[in-house]
Design an enzyme around this catalytic site. Sequence first.
Site, mmCIF file in Angstrom:
data_model
loop_
_atom_site.group_PDB
_atom_site.id
_atom_site.type_symbol
_atom_site.label_atom_id
_atom_site.label_comp_id
_atom_site.label_asym_id
_atom_site.label_seq_id
_atom_site.Cartn_x
_atom_site.Cartn_y
_atom_site.Cartn_z
ATOM 1 C CG ASP A 85 -2.521 -5.769 4.447
ATOM 2 O OD1 ASP A 85 -1.764 -5.575 3.473
ATOM 3 O OD2 ASP A 85 -2.323 -5.278 5.573
ATOM 4 C CB THR A 143 2.338 -6.843 1.571
ATOM 5 O OG1 THR A 143 2.332 -7.024 2.995
ATOM 6 C CG2 THR A 143 0.901 -6.855 1.097
ATOM 7 C CG ASP A 148 1.414 -7.630 6.721
ATOM 8 O OD1 ASP A 148 2.170 -8.532 7.120
ATOM 9 O OD2 ASP A 148 1.415 -6.480 7.200
ATOM 10 N NE ARG A 154 2.877 -1.844 9.143
ATOM 11 C CZ ARG A 154 3.251 -1.638 7.879
ATOM 12 N NH1 ARG A 154 2.361 -1.387 6.951
ATOM 13 N NH2 ARG A 154 4.520 -1.704 7.555
ATOM 14 C CG ASP A 208 -1.880 1.131 1.231
ATOM 15 O OD1 ASP A 208 -2.434 1.447 0.159
ATOM 16 O OD2 ASP A 208 -2.049 1.762 2.297
HETATM 17 O O1 F6P Z 1 4.969 -4.823 5.485
HETATM 18 C C1 F6P Z 1 4.823 -6.042 6.047
HETATM 19 C C2 F6P Z 1 5.541 -6.179 7.347
HETATM 20 O O2 F6P Z 1 6.250 -7.377 7.249
HETATM 21 C C3 F6P Z 1 4.636 -6.170 8.558
HETATM 22 O O3 F6P Z 1 4.017 -7.384 8.788
HETATM 23 C C4 F6P Z 1 5.580 -5.763 9.639
HETATM 24 O O4 F6P Z 1 4.893 -5.118 10.697
HETATM 25 C C5 F6P Z 1 6.495 -4.806 8.972
HETATM 26 O O5 F6P Z 1 6.488 -5.152 7.604
HETATM 27 C C6 F6P Z 1 7.904 -4.814 9.498
HETATM 28 O O6 F6P Z 1 8.641 -3.879 8.793
HETATM 29 P P1 F6P Z 1 10.193 -3.608 8.986
HETATM 30 O O7 F6P Z 1 10.913 -4.752 8.382
HETATM 31 O O8 F6P Z 1 10.420 -2.334 8.247
HETATM 32 O O9 F6P Z 1 10.431 -3.484 10.443
#
Ligand code: F6P
Length: 343
Positions: free
Chosen positions: A129, A125, A127, A171, A103
């Site tokens: 989502d 992603t 996620d 998230r 997103d």
């Molecule tokens: O964007 C997906 C995600 O893996 C989420 O599930 C998680 O909260 C976040 O990214 C973690 O991001 P980073 O690797 O920047 O800490």
Amino acid sequence: MRIGILTGGGDAPGLNAAIRAVARQCFALGDQPVGIRNGWAGLLGKGEVREIAQTDVSGILHLGGTILGTSRTNPLKNDADMAQLTRNIAAFGLDALAVIGGDDTLSVACRLNEMGIPVVGIPKTVDNDLCETDYCIGFDTAVGTVVDGLDRLHTTASAHHRVLVTEVMGRDTGWVAVIGGIAGGADFILIPEVPVEVARVCDHVQRRYALGKEFSIIVVSEGVEMPDIASKESVQEVDAFGHVRLDRRGVGDTLSRLIEHRTGLETRVTVLGHLQRGGSPSALDRSWASQLGVAAVDMLHDGTIGVLAAVHGQQIEPVPLSAIVGRTRRVDPALYKLASVFY
Ligand code: F6P
């Protein structure tokens, strides 16, 4: 055409498969693929951009990570950065962009499209989502990692008669938790979409114990909100898009302490964390990444721009980027309820 390719936001298994597919279709149609380094950061400042040769995308299908690098860079935060992006796109002679992201990354692509840059998005992603697409690259591999973890945790949980809390990614949504939990035999799943009190989890664990089930596996999404646990908003550290650092929140750890304290049952926590984003992509991720990458280049050729190449059933169809940015595809309550059949 000279088609710029970038990967933005958190990495996910299957990014290299998607880059390879975009590049291969470019070569097939006589286009020049151009790699942009580290997401939107590669189009800021002087830019970090390099033409992709056939050899650059050989032997990368099975590799995790991204040969282009990625970052959580948000040029939408100031107009000067957006202007710099468009100047660099012109300076590097890019006719169009294939943007592989979630997103946040796609919100920048959407704005660029409104500013007149031809863009097609590819959904990615772990996620899973993004709205208006049934699938995002990376999800299947992440779920596979969760299931592998739960299989291992089952044996040690049963040996020690313990409660094992497993924190997984997600998230804002519980896709990884629900699908991973169903496939991995979770005894309770907690997701951001459905607030549940810790007392209910404890009651469930104790009921299982009374029935002679001497261990329990609890799967919890990192982004879950529970009345007894500090909210996500209480975390101070945020990324460039304003998302809180959920790894700092430690929801799984807090939950495990509360369960142990309230039930008296020995409880441990495992945070799967970035293991879910690493490693070789599954067959499904490689397959969708390959199909989506080719479809994105075809859309650019058709003049179908400002869209996401979206998965609808077994088909790939364009959906306007403006229809997906800022929205979140949440877990169907019926699916969440179904998971409880196996508790
Ligand atoms: O964007 C997906 C995600 O893996 C989420 O599930 C998680 O909260 C976040 O990214 C973690 O991001 P980073 O690797 O920047 O800490």
